[in-house]
Design a protein around this motif. Structure first.
Motif, PDB file in Angstrom:
ATOM      1  N   GLU A  20      18.769  50.941  66.750  1.00  0.00           N
ATOM      2  CA  GLU A  20      17.528  50.491  66.140  1.00  0.00           C
ATOM      3  C   GLU A  20      16.673  51.691  65.736  1.00  0.00           C
ATOM      4  N   THR A  21      16.615  52.659  66.637  1.00  0.00           N
ATOM      5  CA  THR A  21      15.832  53.860  66.344  1.00  0.00           C
ATOM      6  C   THR A  21      16.361  54.538  65.089  1.00  0.00           C
ATOM      7  N   GLN A  25      15.527  52.488  62.043  1.00  0.00           N
ATOM      8  CA  GLN A  25      14.115  52.629  61.692  1.00  0.00           C
ATOM      9  C   GLN A  25      13.871  53.991  61.051  1.00  0.00           C
ATOM     10  N   ALA A  26      14.502  55.011  61.585  1.00  0.00           N
ATOM     11  CA  ALA A  26      14.324  56.355  61.018  1.00  0.00           C
ATOM     12  C   ALA A  26      14.787  56.374  59.563  1.00  0.00           C
ATOM     13  N   ASN A  75      12.210  54.540  57.420  1.00  0.00           N
ATOM     14  CA  ASN A  75      11.037  55.398  57.197  1.00  0.00           C
ATOM     15  C   ASN A  75      11.324  56.460  56.147  1.00  0.00           C
ATOM     16  N   HIS A 125       8.067  42.597  60.064  1.00  0.00           N
ATOM     17  CA  HIS A 125       8.884  42.898  61.240  1.00  0.00           C
ATOM     18  C   HIS A 125      10.181  42.112  61.208  1.00  0.00           C
ATOM     19  N   GLY A 150      13.441  44.397  66.002  1.00  0.00           N
ATOM     20  CA  GLY A 150      12.654  45.548  66.433  1.00  0.00           C
ATOM     21  C   GLY A 150      12.246  46.440  65.274  1.00  0.00           C
ATOM     22  N   TYR A 206      10.543  47.489  61.561  1.00  0.00           N
ATOM     23  CA  TYR A 206       9.372  47.107  60.778  1.00  0.00           C
ATOM     24  C   TYR A 206       9.384  47.849  59.461  1.00  0.00           C
ATOM     25  N   PRO A 251       6.486  48.848  56.689  1.00  0.00           N
ATOM     26  CA  PRO A 251       5.073  48.781  56.298  1.00  0.00           C
ATOM     27  C   PRO A 251       4.965  48.228  54.876  1.00  0.00           C
ATOM     28  N   SER A 299      13.227  62.422  58.158  1.00  0.00           N
ATOM     29  CA  SER A 299      12.985  61.439  59.194  1.00  0.00           C
ATOM     30  C   SER A 299      13.987  61.583  60.342  1.00  0.00           C
ATOM     31  N   ILE A 306      13.238  64.713  62.333  1.00  0.00           N
ATOM     32  CA  ILE A 306      12.132  64.546  63.272  1.00  0.00           C
ATOM     33  C   ILE A 306      12.625  63.792  64.511  1.00  0.00           C
ATOM     34  N   GLN A 307      13.445  62.798  64.252  1.00  0.00           N
ATOM     35  CA  GLN A 307      13.929  61.973  65.357  1.00  0.00           C
ATOM     36  C   GLN A 307      14.850  62.760  66.279  1.00  0.00           C
ATOM     37  N   PHE A 308      15.754  63.525  65.703  1.00  0.00           N
ATOM     38  CA  PHE A 308      16.817  64.078  66.539  1.00  0.00           C
ATOM     39  C   PHE A 308      16.757  65.585  66.731  1.00  0.00           C
TER      40      PHE A 308
END
Ligand SMILES: Nc1ncnc2c1ncn2[C@@H]1O[C@H](COP(=O)(O)OP(=O)(O)OP(=O)(O)O)[C@@H](O)[C@H]1O
Ligand SMILES: Nc1ncnc2c1ncn2[C@@H]1O[C@H](COP(=O)(O)OP(=O)(O)OP(=O)(O)O)[C@@H](O)[C@H]1O
Ligand SMILES: [Mg+2]
Ligand SMILES: [Mg+2]
Lengths: 248, 289, 371, 316, 234
Positions: free
Chosen positions: B3-4, B7-8, B11, B132, B135, B137, B139, B253, B256-258
């Protein structure tokens, strides 16, 4: 005596197009050889391959016995192969003298010596009056002269000339032919690409004819102009009819 | 975890759309007028202020103000090209770069003088809302921006490739004199190109406004990314810039996450330098598309 | 000529252009206000009522310019003292120049480096490390088991503040579940907040400048993440923050050098400032008013405009009333390293569009609202 | 001569400060000009070397107590080494590709210095210890001494440029800038020449970095790797005239004086004015003289020569 | 149809042509001869508005060309194939030809004209998608000529069209130019291949150092001793 230039089995593709296919020919020392053929036959591409501007897909080019395929253009030049470009590439912001001096520095890094050599080359091609003119202000013809002078200043053993006589009128062509003759007398080996048969016939000892990237004929000028294949692909019936005398 | 990552990617995709609008403008100007416009970010800023003032004083939704910001910036583009850029066009690209650099400095400080350094934000009904899904989303404001950005980029691409004016632009870029011989008014064509590029910047500004703040320096945040994107996607290549922008958004993105939140840009730069090491012409190949 | 006492020149170094122009312009307005107040009240009495003359210079948020401008101010004018450059990099440079030129500088910057081996540098407000402690203590007030995600911009301001957080957290009983620097001035807070979400934190400390913070707060809302946010100082405690995020700001906490409701004096100055600019007096600007009064106080005691004497007076200053004492803690007395012995930060919270002092008890003007 | 005596004549510290800035940025411009001006490789990432020089000498000074004089040279060599991989990558690119790649490398370097906090003070940076007067550690009480140091650097830069300009190397550089293919065809090893000049340029730029840190007493990544320095280096050369010996100096004198005057006239007024005016002036200069001010001088000089007998005009 | 009266032009301070007066009547083929640097190209550029006149009048069907912005001139039906194969290098062969028919008067018949061009130069048809800049020198020259034809010109100005063309190709090109002339298009030809040029045109002018020094019917010029020695190399 080793041959000046031995080209064997040269190949180059651009995508699906085989621009040069299995081309082989030999240029003996101090010989003037013409490379002719219809538009898009692969003459300029062959020059690019020999001088390192394109990398050959396969094949070999020996200059005085040394392999030059794979070398960078400046290394090829250092070995004594100098060329001109079909579309002249002067250093626009530099004067004629500075352009040619830049060529001369290859063999002599001293400014004064290089200037001497450069002046000599400039005189030779007949640009002395324009020595201080910025190259970008020269006419296209003069730019080609400049390019020859610059190439000569590198003191080559083999000179590859790509259509240096295009756009000259017959009287001027005669002068240019004389110039090439003088170079040959000085011991240079010359490979010349030209569409002006008047010039080819006058300077070339030996002619190689390309068509669609392939060598279709090779031989003495007299044989070549009578070769029906060459007449069909390149010279056209007009030339044959005129018996080689006309300006073409 | 999945999910992360998802989402990344979302984004990155969304912000990539905004990068695309800025970078396509840069690439268009480069492709046609052959200059690198360092002031492109400042035109995004102008677009943002236009939307901000329309929203604050007239209650116009930032998305609607697109209809004002795009034409206004088009006009500005025409004027800038006609009165400034035209005078330095030539074989030497140094004066051009620094003219646009000075222009950027000028606009930035003018904005500071006129609007002060304050941050200005517009809140719309959709500004801080998101769709949403489980989990994940999305914007709303960014989604809208992304869709409009894609539509505008597509329209521009079609324009350049299917219309004669588009071809005329490319012709004028390659040889002005000969283009004139074809009956092309290169001056006007350049003005249109510059105007269109700025209109895109204006659109970027208006689309950003619902979720981003306007301030005099805002352009600089985006312009560096835009430059990287145009080079990555091959200068002058609209499609390349689009793809590269989106890729960069995602790379940033994920970086930043990883890798670390301070490493998004490092990842992007690394991607740029690696690409250039292996494909010096960028991902788009060598030509304007 | 010597330091004639008809006017006393004070230098003010503030970035009114460049990336920090936002705060710089507010500071200039506040500094002018303070000087006017002092002059209207009769100037420096021990110097025969000499008026303060404020000489402002724009340091353009740029280090070279700061170096040059500090020099220019000092050599071009007979300065008695300088205040300025809240931003730490700029302040460090200005301070080095002042040290060498032997002119006192008083600053609101919280960088701990300013208190190392300097004789002419005075820092009346809380230090970076103190901010951290206050933030951690506030976290304990809202949750019994705070699990904090710390994100901070990778600037001097961000790193110095966050280092304190990391060091002090165990001692204060706070668990830090994420500790990440990020590149200041990002285009999108999405990825960062995505990461915060994954960390499982219930509180978020964001050491950020205004624009990043706005995006962070808005993104937290979009994600629907339920965390208590402490925005620290800097961009969080200026009027613009509320103007930009509106209702989303309600209930968010922060820590500040100074706040406009701390004392009746502060409130008075705040009213005056509001009349001029329309906004409330934010921390750096408010602190600057206090600093100007501290300088006036020192001049008063020194009875001389000579910078060396002013420095002496500052180093022995001890005030606990009047505008010069407008600092959290209510008393200003400098230690040999230039720190204010009584300096501490004030905890604040956005309540009804205003910034209320809520921590510690001594400075609190409103109760902390737990959301 | 006048330049040597200047500090004695000018007692005003502020004026001297402007002169120091002029000399410093002239020097950076001269270093940039070697590559950007002669070989027309428009680098906007030269601050990478400036920063590396600055950091090398500062780390040596603070961590190992080695004099910045030595650190300065060491920084130069570090920059030279660093220029090799950067050059390897960037020189495969031409035109704007090259320019943007250089920006990216400099930015990436800054981000790296920001990221590795334990290595070199991270984002917080550090100040240079105050040693009072200590010429061996490059700390001076008087501005005049700083002035002479940077004057020395500038003279070094100009002498190097002058020597290069007159030699085969100068010709090769201009030729590469004009047409790389044509240069290759006459035996110019363009990659190697570019690599060499890039190393020299990086070395000199790094020297400026050390001086700068010692002069402003502070270093942090944002300062040492500020994009503005890259811009300024190119800008002064372009305004003055790229590929000319004195161009960067002329450009710096003009721009720095303008900006200093504007700053002192308008510096205390509301934000933005002085930079607005500055950028307007900048635009005017570029529009008026796209080839730089040296072009103007040359035109005037040419006009002067034209009035003299023609034989005087042949170059030596 | 086209008339130049006392036209002079300069590059910077250097005079390139002075007091040039020439005329091309409707349907006529006219040659412009002269040595290198004589000013032939400059004359064509002056007609196309690419160099500014310092004096003189250029009129086309009674319209004063010098008063028009240069990009309006092709709209009148004047095509100019410039010297030295100036194709748009980063556009495909087909796009180059399309741009050749940019003006409205040519656009309507674009597809048909293109067929014709492809017929004359089959090599172009084979390479529709190739980038013009990668074509060989001669191929580019064909493209430049083809692009000029795309305008459906009423006056076709050719600057050294045979430059770099193989002899067969030169034959074909001249044949086609003659055909186009026969169909009523006026032709103004600059050509170093003087004998070829003279066999195609009705009349010719000889330029020397920017001035017209001779003019006449082509057979008269071909037999003139002066022309023979200076330009035919006989
Ligand atoms: N980079 C390239 N990409 C694709 N095709 C190419 C490229 N370079 C050359 N060609 C094609 O290869 C063929 C050979 O070109 P080359 O330039 O060698 O011809 P040439 O014999 O010199 O002709 P000309 O006499 O017209 O100058 C041509 O058909 C040309 O279009
Ligand atoms: N761009 C230019 N800048 C300066 N001088 C030029 C320029 N173009 C041409 N000239 C000069 O103008 C004169 C006429 O040139 P033009 O090109 O018209 O000659 P031409 O007769 O076409 O010659 P060619 O046979 O070489 O094409 C020449 O002396 C040339 O040097
Ligand atoms: Mg060829
Ligand atoms: Mg011509």
């Amino acid at each position: 005596m080793t041959d000046a230039l031995v080209v064997t089995g040269l190949n180059k593709r651009f995508g699906g197009l085989r621009a040069v296919q299995d081309v082989s020919f030999t240029v003996k020392q101090n010989e003037t050889v013409a490379l002719i053929g219809p538009n898009g036959a692969g003459k300029t591409t062959s020059f690019h391959l020999i001088t390192g501007f394109h990398r050959a897909d396969s094949g070999s080019v020996l200059a005085f016995g040394q392999e030059v395929v794979g070398l960078k253009p400046h290394d090829v030049c250092a070995l004594g192969l100098a060329r001109t470009f079909q579309v002249a590439k002067p250093f626009g912001a530099m004067t004629v003298l500075a352009n040619v001096m830049t060529g001369a520095f290859l063999r002599d890094r001293h400014v004064i010596a290089a200037r001497e050599k450069a002046r000599e080359a400039i005189d030779f091609v007949g640009l002395a009056a324009r020595e201080q003119t910025p190259a970008k202000d020269l006419t296209t013809i003069d730019q080609r002269r400049l390019e020859m002078a610059r190439a000569l200043a590198t003191q080559p053993r083999i000179l590859l000339l790509d259509e240096v006589m295009a756009g000259l009128n017959p009287a001027e062509i005669d002068q240019a032919v004389a110039l090439v003759g003088k170079l040959s007398q000085r011991g240079l080996t010359i490979v010349i690409v030209e569409h002006v048969m008047r010039a080819i016939m006058a300077v070339a000892r030996h002619i190689v004819v390309l068509d669609h990237g392939q060598k279709i004929a090779e031989g003495a000028p007299k044989e070549i102009v009578e070769n029906p294949e060459v007449i069909r692909a390149y010279l056209g019936s007009g030339y044959a009819g005129a018996g080689g005398g006309a300006h073409a | 975890m999945l999910e992360t990552v998802a989402q990344a990617v979302i984004n990155g995709l969304l912000i990539g759309g905004i990068y695309a609008l800025v970078s396509i403008g840069v690439t268009l100007i480069f492709g046609v007028v052959k200059i690198v416009n360092f002031a492109q970010g400042e035109f995004v800023m102008i677009g943002m202020y236009i939307s901000y003032f329309l929203a604050t004083y007239f209650g116009v939704d930032p998305l609607l103000s697109l209809l004002v910001s795009m034409p206004t910036l088009f006009l500005i583009g025409v004027l800038v090209q006609h009165f400034l850029i035209r005078r330095v066009l030539g074989p030497n690209d140094m004066p051009q770069i620094f003219l646009t650099f000075a222009l950027s400095l000028l606009l930035l400080n003018l904005a500071l003088l006129l609007f002060t350094a304050n941050y200005r934000t517009v809140h719309t009904s959709y500004s801080d809302e998101a769709l949403h899904f489980g989990g994940l989303y999305i914007p709303e404001a960014k989604l809208i921006a992304f869709v409009v950005a894609m539509a505008l980029s597509g329209a521009l691409w079609a324009f350049l490739h299917t219309t004669d004016l588009g071809k005329a632009m490319r012709a004028a870029a390659q040889n002005r004199d000969v283009a004139t011989l074809m009956g092309i008014n290169s001056n006007r064509v350049f003005c249109v190109a510059f105007g269109a590029a700025l209109a895109l910047a204006g659109a970027a500004g208006s689309l950003l406004m619902p979720f981003y703040s306007a301030y005099p320096f805002v352009g600089q945040v985006f312009v560096l990314m835009a430059f990287v994107a145009v080079v990555l996607g091959t200068l002058g290549n609209v499609l390349g810039a689009l793809v590269a922008s989106v890729m960069m958004g995602i790379a940033e993105s994920l970086g930043i996450q990883f890798v670390g939140a301070d490493s998004g840009l490092i990842v992007v730069f690394a991607m740029l330098l690696l690409t250039l090491a292996f494909k010096p012409q960028g991902l788009g190949g060598g030509r304007m598309r | 000529r010597g330091y004639a006492a008809d006017v006393v020149n004070i230098g003010g170094l503030y970035p009114t252009t460049g990336s920090m122009a936002q705060i710089g312009t507010g500071c200039v307005a506040a500094a002018k206000l303070a000087v006017d107040m002092i002059n209207e009240a009769g100037g420096i009495k021990s110097l025969g009522g000499a008026k303060l003359n404020l000489i402002i210079s724009d340091v353009q948020s740029d280090t070279t310019v700061t170096r040059t401008e500090t020099d220019r101010l000092i050599t071009g004018n007979k300065l008695s003292a300088i205040h300025g450059c809240f931003a730490s990099a700029l302040t460090l440079i200005a301070s080095e120049v002042c040290e060498r030129a032997k002119v006192p500088i008083i600053t609101g910057s919280s960088s701990d480096q300013l208190n190392k081996g300097r004789k002419f540098t005075f820092t009346p407000f809380a230090r970076a490390s103190q901010f951290a402690r206050a933030q951690l203590q506030m976290a304990k007030l809202v949750s019994d088991q705070p699990k904090v995600a710390v994100i901070f911009e990778n600037t001097a301001f961000g790193t110095s503040t966050s280092n304190g957080l990391k060091e002090l957290a165990p001692g204060e009983g706070v668990e830090i579940v994420m500790f990440e620097p990020y590149s200041a001035g990002f285009t999108d807070a999405g990825p960062l907040i995505n990461k915060v979400k994954a960390s499982g934190a219930n509180a978020l400390f964001s050491v950020s400048y205004l624009n990043d913070l706005i995006l962070i707060v808005r993104t937290v809302k979009q994600v629907g993440l339920n965390v208590a946010i402490n925005g620290g100082s800097g961009g969080f405690v200026i009027p613009d923050f509320y103007k930009n995020v509106g209702k989303l700001a309600e209930g968010l906490q922060g820590v500040a050098h100074w706040n406009h409701d701390m004392s009746p004096d502060c409130q008075k100055v705040n009213e005056a400032y509001k009349k001029i600019t329309g906004d409330f007096l934010f921390e750096y600007a408010g602190g600057l008013v206090a600093q100007t009064f501290m300088l006036a106080e020192a001049l008063e005691r020194a009875a001389s405009a000579d910078p060396q004497k002013v420095r002496e007076a500052l180093s022995t200053l001890d005030v606990s009333s009047g505008y010069a004492a407008m600092a959290p803690g209510g008393r200003v007395k400098f230690e040999p390293d230039g720190k204010n012995a009584y300096g501490r930060p004030v905890g604040v919270q956005w309540q009804n569009g205003d910034l209320a002092s809520v921590f510690p008890k001594e400075d609190a003007r409103a109760p902390l609202i737990k959301s | 001569m006048i330049l040597l005596l200047l500090p004695q004549l000018v007692s005003n510290g502020f004026a001297l400060d402007i002169f120091i800035r002029i000399l410093l940025f002239s020097f950076i411009g001269v270093a940039w000009n070697l590559m950007g001006g002669y070989a027309k490789q428009l680098s906007l990432g030269h601050v990478a070397y400036f920063g590396l020089g600055a950091y090398t000498s500062t780390i040596m000074q603070i961590d190992f107590n080695i004099s910045p004089w030595i650190g300065m040279i060491a920084g130069g060599f570090v920059a030279m080494l660093a220029s090799l991989p950067v050059g390897w990558l960037c020189f495969r690119l031409r035109g704007p590709y090259f320019t943007i790649a250089t920006i990216a490398t400099a930015q990436a370097l800054m981000l790296i210095f920001l990221k590795f906090r334990d290595f070199a003070w991270g984002a917080e940076g550090t100040t240079i210890p105050n040693l009072g007067s200590s010429p061996l550690m490059m700390q001076f009480e008087t501005k005049a001494s700083y002035y002479y140091v940077v004057l020395g650097l500038l003279v070094l830069g100009l002498v190097i440029t002058w020597r290069i300009e007159r030699s085969w190397m100068g010709y090769y550089l201009v030729a590469i800038g004009e047409d790389e293919d044509a240069a290759e065809a006459i035996g110019v090893n363009a990659p190697r020449i570019k690599r060499h000049i890039y190393m020299i340029s990086a070395f000199l730029t790094a020297l400026a970095g050390t001086f700068y840190v010692q002069y402003i007493y502070f270093i942090d990544p944002a300062t040492a790797f500020s994009f503005n320095i890259s811009i300024e280096a190119a800008l002064v050369s372009i305004v003055g005239g790229i590929g000319t010996l004195w161009g960067p100096v002329v450009g710096t004198v003009l721009l720095e004086t303008t900006s200093a005057l504007l700053q002192s006239w308008l510096g205390s007024s509301t934000g933005g004015i002085q930079l607005t005016v500055y950028s307007l002036i900048l635009m005017a200069i570029i529009l008026w003289r796209p080839t730089g001010l040296m072009g103007l001088f040359n035109d005037l000089w040419q006009r002067h020569l034209d009035r003299r007998p023609a034989r005087m005009r042949t170059l030596p | 149809m086209l008339e130049l009266k006392g036209v002079s032009a300069v590059y910077g301070a250097v005079p390139a042509i002075s007091q040039v007066s020439i005329r091309v009547n409707a349907g006529e083929a006219v040659g412009l001869l002269g040595a290198n640097g004589a000013g032939k190209s400059t004359t064509l550029r002056a007609i196309s508005g690419l160099v500014r006149l310092t004096s003189g009048i250029i009129s086309f069907d009674g319209i004063d060309l010098a008063s028009l912005p240069p990009h309006r001139i092709p709209e009148l039906g004047i095509a100019h194939v410039p010297e030295g194969r100036q194709v748009f290098p980063e556009m495909s062969v087909q796009e180059n030809l399309e741009i050749g028919a940019f003006v409205p008067r040519a656009k309507v018949e674009r597809a048909k004209t293109m067929e014709l061009v492809y017929e004359i130069f089959p090599r172009l048809a084979e390479r529709k998608k190739q980038l013009a800049g990668t074509m060989s020198g001669g191929e580019q020259q064909m493209l430049a000529v083809g692009r000029g034809l795309m305008l459906k010109p009423r006056l076709l100005m050719l600057d050294e069209p045979s430059l770099g063309l193989a002899p067969v190709m030169t034959d074909v090109t001249f044949e086609k130019i003659a055909e186009i002339g026969k169909m009523g298009t006026a032709i103004l030809l600059v050509e170093q291949n003087v004998s070829r040029a003279l066999s195609l045109v009705d009349r010719a002018y000889v330029l020397e150092s920017g001035r017209v020094t001779m003019q006449g019917k082509s057979d008269e010029l071909a037999n003139s001793k002066q022309v023979q020695s200076a330009y035919l190399g006989i």
